[in-house]
Scaffold this motif. Structure first.
Motif, PDB file in Angstrom:
ATOM      1  N   LEU A  37       0.900  -1.170   0.003  1.00 45.29           N
ATOM      2  CA  LEU A  37      -0.118   0.102   0.154  1.00 45.29           C
ATOM      3  C   LEU A  37       0.927   1.192  -0.020  1.00 45.29           C
ATOM      4  CD1 LEU A  37      -2.921   1.457   0.153  1.00 45.29           C
ATOM      5  CD2 LEU A  37      -2.609   1.214   2.620  1.00 45.29           C
ATOM      6  N   SER A  38       1.651   1.104   0.843  1.00 38.56           N
ATOM      7  CA  SER A  38       2.785   2.325   0.767  1.00 38.56           C
ATOM      8  C   SER A  38       3.434   2.363  -0.536  1.00 38.56           C
ATOM      9  CB  SER A  38       4.229   2.238   1.977  1.00 38.56           C
ATOM     10  OG  SER A  38       3.295   2.123   3.187  1.00 38.56           O
ATOM     11  N   ALA A  39       3.898   1.567  -1.340  1.00 36.92           N
ATOM     12  CA  ALA A  39       4.537   1.647  -2.596  1.00 36.92           C
ATOM     13  C   ALA A  39       3.519   2.260  -3.454  1.00 36.92           C
ATOM     14  CB  ALA A  39       4.905   0.418  -3.042  1.00 36.92           C
ATOM     15  N   SER A  40       2.177   1.699  -3.518  1.00 39.95           N
ATOM     16  CA  SER A  40       1.168   2.352  -4.441  1.00 39.95           C
ATOM     17  C   SER A  40       1.235   4.048  -4.097  1.00 39.95           C
ATOM     18  CB  SER A  40      -0.205   1.757  -4.180  1.00 39.95           C
ATOM     19  OG  SER A  40      -0.072   0.351  -4.435  1.00 39.95           O
ATOM     20  N   ILE A  41       1.010   4.441  -2.802  1.00 43.00           N
ATOM     21  CA  ILE A  41       0.926   5.882  -2.475  1.00 43.00           C
ATOM     22  C   ILE A  41       2.154   6.524  -3.174  1.00 43.00           C
ATOM     23  CG2 ILE A  41       1.010   7.382  -0.815  1.00 43.00           C
ATOM     24  CD1 ILE A  41      -0.932   5.266   0.917  1.00 43.00           C
ATOM     25  N   LEU A  42       3.552   6.033  -3.101  1.00 42.48           N
ATOM     26  CA  LEU A  42       4.305   6.620  -3.683  1.00 42.48           C
ATOM     27  C   LEU A  42       4.426   6.673  -5.084  1.00 42.48           C
ATOM     28  CD1 LEU A  42       7.227   5.011  -1.180  1.00 42.48           C
ATOM     29  CD2 LEU A  42       6.598   7.242  -1.143  1.00 42.48           C
ATOM     30  N   ILE A  43       3.920   5.597  -5.770  1.00 39.42           N
ATOM     31  CA  ILE A  43       3.629   5.760  -7.226  1.00 39.42           C
ATOM     32  C   ILE A  43       2.922   6.688  -7.676  1.00 39.42           C
ATOM     33  CG2 ILE A  43       2.750   4.451  -8.987  1.00 39.42           C
ATOM     34  CD1 ILE A  43       3.887   1.728  -7.867  1.00 39.42           C
ATOM     35  N   TYR A  44       1.759   6.854  -6.988  1.00 37.52           N
ATOM     36  CA  TYR A  44       0.663   8.132  -7.139  1.00 37.52           C
ATOM     37  C   TYR A  44       1.374   9.376  -6.713  1.00 37.52           C
ATOM     38  CZ  TYR A  44      -3.160  11.168  -6.156  1.00 37.52           C
ATOM     39  OH  TYR A  44      -3.875  12.154  -6.123  1.00 37.52           O
ATOM     40  N   LEU A  45       2.063   9.417  -5.814  1.00 41.60           N
ATOM     41  CA  LEU A  45       2.743  10.942  -5.618  1.00 41.60           C
ATOM     42  C   LEU A  45       3.817  11.220  -6.554  1.00 41.60           C
ATOM     43  CD1 LEU A  45       3.416  10.643  -1.481  1.00 41.60           C
ATOM     44  CD2 LEU A  45       1.785  12.123  -2.887  1.00 41.60           C
ATOM     45  N   ARG A  46       4.632  10.201  -7.083  1.00 43.41           N
ATOM     46  CA  ARG A  46       5.523  10.363  -8.086  1.00 43.41           C
ATOM     47  C   ARG A  46       5.054  10.769  -9.375  1.00 43.41           C
ATOM     48  NH1 ARG A  46       8.121   7.393 -12.189  1.00 43.41           N
ATOM     49  NH2 ARG A  46      10.243   8.142 -12.664  1.00 43.41           N
ATOM     50  N   GLU A  47       3.881  10.288  -9.749  1.00 43.09           N
ATOM     51  CA  GLU A  47       2.988  10.322 -11.130  1.00 43.09           C
ATOM     52  C   GLU A  47       2.359  11.961 -11.035  1.00 43.09           C
ATOM     53  OE1 GLU A  47       2.870   8.929 -13.869  1.00 43.09           O
ATOM     54  OE2 GLU A  47       4.425   7.538 -12.994  1.00 43.09           O
ATOM     55  N   ARG A  48       2.071  12.239  -9.683  1.00 39.66           N
ATOM     56  CA  ARG A  48       1.494  13.595  -9.703  1.00 39.66           C
ATOM     57  C   ARG A  48       2.709  14.620  -9.781  1.00 39.66           C
ATOM     58  NH1 ARG A  48      -3.580  15.238  -6.546  1.00 39.66           N
ATOM     59  NH2 ARG A  48      -2.281  16.977  -6.620  1.00 39.66           N
ATOM     60  N   TRP A  49       3.707  14.447  -9.170  1.00 41.54           N
ATOM     61  CA  TRP A  49       4.942  15.070  -9.531  1.00 41.54           C
ATOM     62  C   TRP A  49       5.213  15.496 -10.799  1.00 41.54           C
ATOM     63  CZ3 TRP A  49       7.499  18.170  -5.657  1.00 41.54           C
ATOM     64  CH2 TRP A  49       8.734  18.810  -5.961  1.00 41.54           C
ATOM     65  N   LEU A  50       5.328  14.325 -11.473  1.00 39.07           N
ATOM     66  CA  LEU A  50       5.794  14.249 -13.151  1.00 39.07           C
ATOM     67  C   LEU A  50       4.569  15.070 -13.680  1.00 39.07           C
ATOM     68  CD1 LEU A  50       7.236  10.895 -13.359  1.00 39.07           C
ATOM     69  CD2 LEU A  50       8.383  12.832 -13.490  1.00 39.07           C
ATOM     70  N   ARG A  51       3.313  14.813 -13.505  1.00 46.44           N
ATOM     71  CA  ARG A  51       2.585  15.581 -14.263  1.00 46.44           C
ATOM     72  C   ARG A  51       2.125  17.007 -14.046  1.00 46.44           C
ATOM     73  NH1 ARG A  51      -3.221  12.983 -15.406  1.00 46.44           N
ATOM     74  NH2 ARG A  51      -1.782  11.528 -15.728  1.00 46.44           N
ATOM     75  N   ARG A  52       2.615  17.376 -12.665  1.00 46.20           N
ATOM     76  CA  ARG A  52       2.739  18.768 -12.426  1.00 46.20           C
ATOM     77  C   ARG A  52       3.865  19.530 -13.280  1.00 46.20           C
ATOM     78  NH1 ARG A  52       5.220  20.983  -6.799  1.00 46.20           N
ATOM     79  NH2 ARG A  52       6.940  20.478  -7.905  1.00 46.20           N
ATOM     80  N   ASP A  53       4.892  18.771 -13.529  1.00 42.11           N
ATOM     81  CA  ASP A  53       6.129  19.498 -14.237  1.00 42.11           C
ATOM     82  C   ASP A  53       5.671  19.516 -15.840  1.00 42.11           C
ATOM     83  OD1 ASP A  53       7.824  19.811 -11.969  1.00 42.11           O
ATOM     84  OD2 ASP A  53       8.794  17.710 -12.447  1.00 42.11           O
ATOM     85  N   THR A  54       4.798  18.683 -16.282  1.00 46.17           N
ATOM     86  CA  THR A  54       4.441  18.903 -17.583  1.00 46.17           C
ATOM     87  C   THR A  54       3.393  19.553 -17.844  1.00 46.17           C
ATOM     88  OG1 THR A  54       3.347  16.882 -17.764  1.00 46.17           O
ATOM     89  CG2 THR A  54       5.526  16.584 -18.185  1.00 46.17           C
ATOM     90  N   ALA A  55       2.307  20.213 -16.816  1.00 46.96           N
ATOM     91  CA  ALA A  55       1.172  20.990 -17.159  1.00 46.96           C
ATOM     92  C   ALA A  55       1.572  22.159 -17.673  1.00 46.96           C
ATOM     93  CB  ALA A  55       0.687  21.207 -15.775  1.00 46.96           C
ATOM     94  N   PRO A  56       0.836  22.635 -18.724  1.00 44.00           N
ATOM     95  CA  PRO A  56       1.095  23.996 -19.430  1.00 44.00           C
ATOM     96  C   PRO A  56       0.716  25.239 -18.485  1.00 44.00           C
ATOM     97  CG  PRO A  56      -1.123  22.861 -19.971  1.00 44.00           C
ATOM     98  CD  PRO A  56      -0.200  22.041 -19.427  1.00 44.00           C
TER      99      PRO A  56
END
Length: 56
Positions: A37-56
């Protein structure tokens, strides 16, 4: 050069998965479940961080 935060999160995800697999092998299934479960939460946080960097 890759961003530091996503890289650190990716490395920590691998470590948490390894710990979870070790806990499963040791028979500590409840702790292994919490690790997955912790790994899943970390994956979610990483994807949110990467999406924030590519947002226009």
């Amino acid at each position: 050069m890759p961003d530091a935060v996503p890289t650190i999160l990716a490395l920590s995800i691998v470590v948490v998965f390894a710990v979870a697999l070790w806990l499963m092998a040791a028979g500590r299934l409840s702790l292994a479940g919490l690790s997955f479960l912790s790994a899943s939460i970390l994956i979610y946080l990483r994807e949110r961080w990467l999406r924030r960097d590519t947002a226009p």
